[in-house]
Structures are given as C-alpha cells and as structure tokens.
Design a protein around this motif. Structure first.
Motif, PDB file in Angstrom:
ATOM      1  N   VAL A  48       0.785  -1.477   0.089  1.00 26.12           N
ATOM      2  CA  VAL A  48      -0.130  -0.009  -0.109  1.00 26.12           C
ATOM      3  C   VAL A  48       0.803   1.142   0.097  1.00 26.12           C
ATOM      4  O   VAL A  48       1.804   1.228   0.844  1.00 26.12           O
ATOM      5  N   GLN A  70       0.830   5.850   0.368  1.00 24.34           N
ATOM      6  CA  GLN A  70       0.074   6.623   1.101  1.00 24.34           C
ATOM      7  C   GLN A  70      -1.246   7.332   0.724  1.00 24.34           C
ATOM      8  O   GLN A  70      -1.938   7.839   1.418  1.00 24.34           O
ATOM      9  N   GLN A  71      -1.542   6.943  -0.701  1.00 26.59           N
ATOM     10  CA  GLN A  71      -2.793   7.599  -1.440  1.00 26.59           C
ATOM     11  C   GLN A  71      -3.469   6.462  -1.757  1.00 26.59           C
ATOM     12  O   GLN A  71      -4.312   6.430  -2.615  1.00 26.59           O
ATOM     13  N   ASN A  72      -3.646   5.313  -0.853  1.00 28.09           N
ATOM     14  CA  ASN A  72      -4.780   4.280  -1.141  1.00 28.09           C
ATOM     15  C   ASN A  72      -4.517   3.539  -2.227  1.00 28.09           C
ATOM     16  O   ASN A  72      -5.383   3.030  -2.600  1.00 28.09           O
ATOM     17  N   VAL A 131      -3.281   0.058  -3.916  1.00 25.49           N
ATOM     18  CA  VAL A 131      -2.987  -1.217  -3.252  1.00 25.49           C
ATOM     19  C   VAL A 131      -2.226  -2.166  -4.467  1.00 25.49           C
ATOM     20  O   VAL A 131      -3.046  -2.167  -5.571  1.00 25.49           O
ATOM     21  N   ASP A 143      -7.672   1.178  -6.075  1.00 29.56           N
ATOM     22  CA  ASP A 143      -7.891   2.369  -5.286  1.00 29.56           C
ATOM     23  C   ASP A 143      -8.761   2.156  -4.099  1.00 29.56           C
ATOM     24  O   ASP A 143      -9.984   1.752  -4.645  1.00 29.56           O
ATOM     25  N   THR A 144      -8.574   1.908  -3.031  1.00 31.94           N
ATOM     26  CA  THR A 144      -8.845   1.603  -1.981  1.00 31.94           C
ATOM     27  C   THR A 144      -9.966   2.717  -1.413  1.00 31.94           C
ATOM     28  O   THR A 144     -10.925   2.437  -0.694  1.00 31.94           O
ATOM     29  N   ASN A 145      -9.977   3.689  -2.017  1.00 28.54           N
ATOM     30  CA  ASN A 145     -10.985   4.870  -1.813  1.00 28.54           C
ATOM     31  C   ASN A 145     -12.236   4.560  -2.664  1.00 28.54           C
ATOM     32  O   ASN A 145     -13.275   5.022  -2.454  1.00 28.54           O
ATOM     33  N   GLU A 147     -15.119  -1.700  -3.184  1.00 30.32           N
ATOM     34  CA  GLU A 147     -14.688  -2.984  -3.824  1.00 30.32           C
ATOM     35  C   GLU A 147     -15.404  -3.529  -4.635  1.00 30.32           C
ATOM     36  O   GLU A 147     -15.011  -4.513  -5.454  1.00 30.32           O
ATOM     37  N   ARG A 180     -12.574   0.729  -9.177  1.00 32.44           N
ATOM     38  CA  ARG A 180     -11.448   0.527  -8.273  1.00 32.44           C
ATOM     39  C   ARG A 180     -10.297   0.002  -8.835  1.00 32.44           C
ATOM     40  O   ARG A 180      -9.180   0.221  -8.349  1.00 32.44           O
TER      41      ARG A 180
END
Length: 93
Positions: free
Chosen positions: A4, A6-8, A10, A23-25, A28, A33
């Motif tokens: 990961v 710092q900006q989400n 993964v 992108d975990t923002n 799911e 994503r």
C-alpha cells in the motif's frame, strides 16, 4: 502480500508475478476500483491501464508504476480528451 502507498493505491497479488493495482478509496464492488493489471516481465513491469485511455506501458519497477498512477490521479492532471483538430472541408464539385 498487499503493498500500500500513502494515497490508497494497493497491489493485490494474482500470483507470484502479477498484481491488480486498486484504489481503496473506491468501493470494492465498483469496477472503477481497478486501475491497472501489472505483470513482471523480463525487462521490468508491464502495466495495462484500465479506463484511463492509456496504452500498456513498461516500467523498471513497481514504484515507477505507482508514481505514474499517482500522477494520473492528481487533480491538476486531466484525462479528458481535447477537441479534435478541425478537418478542412472540400468544396463540392
């Protein structure tokens, strides 16, 4: 292992040499994503970008892939297509 930043962003492993960059923002269950498929190749890493209008590209490291993904997500970088150049009309014969 999931890596990961710092900006989400993964890297989700698919096997020993392939990952999904997500992108975990984003929920799911939302296809948005998924940012790219990344695969280790002889010369480094190949990223197949999804939904960004980019062609596959090659990188020396996964960090380089992350850097590109971060740049693509910056608010000052627009991915909207520009207007096409006008085509001059030919007068009818």
């Amino acid at each position: 292992m999931i890596t990961v930043d710092q900006q989400n962003l993964v890297f989700e492993p698919l096997d020993e040499s392939a990952w999904r960059l997500c992108d975990t923002n984003i929920d799911e269950h939302d296809a948005a994503r998924l940012i790219a498929y990344v695969e280790r190749v002889d010369s480094g890493y190949e990223a197949i970008w999804l939904g960004l209008g980019m062609r596959p590209s090659w990188y020396a490291s996964r960090d380089d892939v992350l850097r590109t993904a971060r740049d693509l997500r910056r608010p000052d970088v627009t991915m909207t297509p520009s207007k096409p150049d006008p085509i001059p009309r030919v007068a009818p014969v």
